[in-house]
Scaffold this active site. Structure first.
Site, short mmCIF file in Angstrom:
data_model
loop_
_atom_site.label_atom_id
_atom_site.label_comp_id
_atom_site.label_asym_id
_atom_site.label_seq_id
_atom_site.Cartn_x
_atom_site.Cartn_y
_atom_site.Cartn_z
CB CYS B 50 -3.97 63.95 -117.19
SG CYS B 50 -3.82 63.79 -115.39
CD GLU B 114 -1.32 59.32 -109.16
OE1 GLU B 114 -2.30 59.58 -108.56
OE2 GLU B 114 -1.27 59.00 -110.20
N GLY B 191 -5.26 83.48 -101.64
CA GLY B 191 -4.89 83.29 -102.83
C GLY B 191 -4.89 81.66 -103.14
CD GLU B 192 -3.04 78.22 -108.00
OE1 GLU B 192 -3.04 76.88 -108.37
OE2 GLU B 192 -2.56 78.92 -108.49
CB CYS B 194 -4.61 80.84 -98.81
SG CYS B 194 -3.19 81.84 -97.92
#
Lengths: 263, 423
Positions: B50, B114, B191-192, B194
Site C-alpha cells: 500500500c 514496522e 469505539g474505534e 477501544c
C-alpha cells in the site's frame, strides 16, 4: 592467577553491561554474561586451589571475606539472570563486585597462612551462608532501588534510557521477592550455624556479643518483612521500601559492629 | 550485470497515484511476462504494497531498460510517462541493493521499523520465482536480503518501542505488569480506539477483558470480538477492584472515574498497581488519580509523548541498522565479484574437455583400440587425472576472485596451484 583473572572478568563484565545499556548492541549482552560466568569460575577455582593445597578457606581475613562476597554477588546475578533475563541488574551488581574484589586485593589478597580461629566445620557453614544471604539481601535492595527509580519514571512520564532499559515493575517486584526469601532462609541457616560454632568455640553462647545482637536484630527485621508479606500481603512499593530498611540493618551489623562497637 | 530499481513510495507519490500503480495479484503474470520479453532484462521482481510499488530489474544497461519498464508501467496504469517520472525514483548498482535491504528492514517504511514489510518483500521474491523473473542474481539477493534483515531486527531495536498510540498504551502496561497473562482489563467505551487497544491487549496475551458502554449492545459486540464479557454501564465501577488495566475512550463530558472510586478499589485489591489509559477528550479519568500510590494514569497527550520518544529512539536505531546493511551489501558484492570468474572457469574446463576428446580420438586411432570397454577405462583415467589437476587452481581462482590484487604470472601460478619453492 585465578584471583587476577576474576578481577579482570568482573571489570570486563561491568564495561560491557555499561556499553550495552548506553549503546544497545544485543551482542554485548551475551559477552557480559560470558565474563560474569568466567569471573565466577575463576574465583571458585581460587577457592578450590586453596582448599586442595592448604586445606583451608580464606575466611580468617578481611580480603578472603570480601572475595567470597564478590563471588556470592556474581552467583546471585547469574541465578537471577537465568530466572528473569534482565541484564540491567548487572549495571548495579558488577560495580559492587569490582569494589569488593578490589578491597580484597588491597587488603592483601589471599592469606598465606591459616588462621586457626577461623577454621572448623560450623564456621565453614556459618560464614558462606551468612555471606550468600547478605548477597541476596544486597540484590533485593538493588531491586528496591530499581523499583523506586522505575516507578518515578512511570509516574513522571519520563521515557529516557532508564525507562527503556529497566525491567517492568512487576518483574522487579518478583525479583525482590525471590531474593528476599532466599536471602532470609540462607541468612537464617548462617545465623543458626554461627550460634552452634560460638557454642563449640567458647563453650557458651555470649548473647551480649554486639555482632550477635545486631545479627539477631537484622534477622528479626527480615523475618518481620517476610512474615508480614506472607500473612497480610504487601504492596510492591512497600516491599521495595522494606528491602532498603532491611539492608540498613545489615549495614549496621557489618560496618557498625566492625568500626564503632568493636573499636 | 547490475540491479536497478524504478519505484515510488509514500514519500514521492500521493495515495491516489500509489493506488493507480498498485499491482494486483491477478496482473502479476502479465506484467512479468511483458518485462521479461525484453531480451536485455535477465531477471525482474515487483514489490507492490500500500505504500510502495517497485520494479527491480537485472540488466547490463539500466538506463535503456529502465525506460522500457517505465513504458510498460505507464501503459499499464494509463498515465503519461512524463507525469509518471515526477513520482518515481531510480536507483542502480550498489544503491539499489542497499535500497532493497533498507526496504526489507523497515527503514524506508512510513512507520519506521514496522515488521510487515519484511513478509511482503519475501512474498515478492516468491512471486518473482513463480512468474519466471528470478535467476541466480535475484535468488542470491533474496538470500542476502533475508540474512541482513534478520540481523537488523535481532541486533538493533528498530522494531522495539511502539509508534502508534494504542500499541504504546499496551506496551506501557507491560512496563508495569510484565506479562499480561494473569491481568484483567476493563474497557470503557466501544469505539474505534477501544477496539484497537483491546485487540492489541489480546495480542499481548491479556488474561481477560470486560467491556462497558452506554449502548450495551455495542459493548457486547466488542466483548464478543475479543473473547471478553460485557457489563452494564451503570455498574462498571464494581469491576474496578478486579481490573489491572482500565482503558477509557468515551464521549462523556464529565469524569467517569474519580479519585474516590479508585481509593476504594485500591483498598479492596490490597494496593496492587492499577494502570489507567485515558484516550478520551474531554478526559474520562480524573488526573488526580495519578497522585495515588501504585496507580498510574496516562492521557492521550502522555501517550503521544511516548510515541514521539519512541520514534526518536527508532531513528537512533536506524543508524545502527545501516551498519548491518552496509556489511550485508559488502558481502553481497563479494559474492557478485566471485561470480565474474565463472565464465573464465567454464571456458577453461571446456578447453580441457575438448583437448581430452581430441587426444582420446588420436590415441585410439594410433593404437587401433576398438574395444569400447577398453576406451571407457582410458577415458575414465584421463578424466580423473584432469579433474585432479584442475581442482586446486579452480578452487583458488574462485576464492581469490573477490580479492582485487595484482600478481605477476609466476605469483599467480604459485597461488593457483599452491606451488612450494623448490630448492
Amino acid at each position: 592467577m585465578f584471583f587476577d583473572l576474576s578481577i579482570l572478568c568482573a571489570v570486563l563484565a561491568l564495561l560491557h553491561v555499561t556499553l550495552f545499556i548506553f549503546m544497545g548492541y544485543q551482542r554485548l549482552a551475551s559477552i557480559t554474561n560470558i565474563f560474569a560466568v568466567l569471573g565466577l569460575v575463576f574465583s571458585s577455582a581460587q577457592f578450590i586451589t586453596l582448599w586442595q593445597t592448604k586445606h583451608m578457606l580464606p575466611f580468617g581475613s578481611v580480603s578472603g571475606l570480601f572475595l567470597f562476597l564478590s563471588q556470592a554477588l556474581m552467583l546471585v546475578y547469574i541465578m537471577m539472570y537465568i530466572k528473569y533475563r534482565r541484564l540491567t541488574l548487572g549495571l548495579f551488581i558488577f560495580p559492587l563486585t569490582v569494589l569488593f574484589i578490589m578491597i580484597a586485593r588491597f587488603a592483601g589478597g589471599i592469606p598465606a597462612n591459616i588462621n586457626p580461629h577461623a577454621a572448623g566445620f560450623w564456621l565453614y557453614i556459618h560464614l558462606p551462608f551468612t555471606i550468600i544471604g547478605t548477597a541476596f539481601f544486597m540484590v533485593s535492595t538493588i531491586g528496591g532501588i530499581m523499583y523506586f527509580v522505575q516507578e518515578r519514571q512511570l509516574k513522571n512520564k519520563n521515557f529516557g534510557i532508564i525507562f527503556r532499559t529497566f525491567p517492568p515493575l512487576d518483574t522487579i517486584d518478583k525479583l525482590i521477592n525471590t531474593t528476599l526469601y532466599i536471602g532470609f532462609y540462607t541468612f537464617t541457616i548462617g545465623l543458626l550455624s554461627g550460634l552452634i560454632w560460638m557454642m563449640y568455640a567458647n563453650g557458651v553462647i555470649n548473647i551480649y556479643s554486639p555482632k550477635l545482637v545486631f545479627a539477631i536484630i537484622t534477622w528479626i527485621i527480615y523475618s518481620g518483612i517476610t512474615f508480614y508479606k506472607q500473612i497480610k500481603g504487601m504492596s510492591p512499593k512497600d516491599t521495595a521500601l522494606s528491602t532498603i530498611v532491611g539492608f540498613i540493618s545489615v549495614l549496621i551489623t557489618y560496618v557498625g559492629v566492625a568500626f564503632f562497637v568493636m573499636g | 550485470m547490475q540491479l536497478a530499481v524504478l519505484g515510488l513510495n509514500h514519500n514521492t507519490a500521493p495515495v491516489g497515484v500509489r493506488e493507480t500503480l498498485a499491482v494486483d495479484g491477478s496482473e502479476l503474470a502479465e506484467i512479468y511476462s511483458e518485462i521479461m520479453s525484453n531480451d536485455r532484462i535477465y531477471e525482474a521482481m515487483i514489490i507492490s504494497t500500500c505504500n510502495r510499488v517497485e520494479y527491480y530489474i537485472v540488466t547490463d544497461d539500466f538506463l535503456c531498460n529502465i525506460e522500457s519498464v517505465l513504458e510498460i508501467v505507464s501503459e499499464h496504469c494509463k498515465m503519461d510517462r512524463s507525469e509518471l517520472r515526477k513520482y518515481t525514483y531510480i536507483h542502480c548498482g550498489e544503491d539499489s541493493v542497499r535500497h532493497i535491504f533498507r526496504v526489507a528492514s523497515g527503514l524506508d517504511s512510513l512507520v519506521m521499523g514496522e515488521p510487515q514489510i519484511f513478509g511482503q518483500v519475501k512474498d515478492s521474491f516468491e512471486n518473482c520465482r513463480l512468474y519466471g523473473g528470478a535467476g541466480t542474481f535475484l535468488k542470491k539477493l533474496e538470500e542476502y536480503t533475508i540474512k541482513t534483515t534478520k540481523k537488523v531486527r535481532t541486533y538493533t531495536g528498530i522494531g522495539e518501542n511502539p509508534v502508534s498510540v494504542s500499541y504504546a498504551a499496551v506496551e506501557l502496561a507491560t512496563k508495569i505488569f510484565g506479562s499480561l497473562s494473569d491481568k484483567h482489563a476493563l474497557i470503557i467505551g466501544a469505539g474505534e480506539m477501544c477496539e484497537l487497544a483491546s485487540k492489541h491487549l489480546v495480542t499481548a496475551g491479556i488474561g481477560g477483558i470486560t467491556v462497558t458502554n452506554r449502548t450495551f449492545e455495542k459493548a457486547q459486540r466488542l466483548a464478543g470480538e475479543v473473547n471478553g464479557s460485557a457489563v452494564e454501564f451503570d455498574s462498571f465501577k464494581t469491576c474496578l477492584p478486579d481490573s489491572d488495566i482500565i482503558i477509557s475512550s468515551t464521549g462523556a463530558t464529565e469524569l467517569l472515574v474519580t479519585a474516590a472510586d479508585v481509593k476504594d478499589a485500591m483498598a479492596l485489591r490490597k494496593r496492587r498497581p492499577m494502570f489507567f489509559i485515558d484516550i478520551a477528550v474531554p478526559r474520562d479519568i480524573d488526573p488526580l488519580i495519578n497522585e495515588l500510590e501504585n496507580v498510574y494514569v496516562y492521557s492521550i497527550d502522555d501517550l503521544k509523548a511516548v510515541v514521539d520518544a519512541n520514534r526518536k529512539q527508532r531513528e537512533k536505531e536506524a543508524v545502527k541498522a545501516m551498519e548491518y546493511i552496509d556489511a550485508g551489501l559488502a558481502m553481497f558484492y563479494e559474492w557478485l565479484e566471485s561470480m565474474k570468474i565463472i565464465p573464465v572457469i567454464k571456458s577453461l574446463r571446456q578447453q580441457f574437455e575438448d583437448k581430452k576428446e581430441e587426444e582420446l580420438k588420436r590415441f585410439s586411432s594410433k593404437f587401433k583400440i576398438e574395444d569400447k570397454n577398453e576406451l571407457a577405462k582410458i577415458e575414465y583415467l584421463v578424466t580423473a587425472y584432469m579433474n585432479k589437476v584442475l581442482h586446486t587452481p579452480l578452487k583458488n581462482l574462485k576464492n581469490a576472485s573477490a580479492v582485487k590484487g595484482k600478481y605477476s604470472l609466476d605469483e599467480a601460478l604459485k597461488i593457483l596451484f599452491e606451488l612450494e619453492d623448490m630448492k
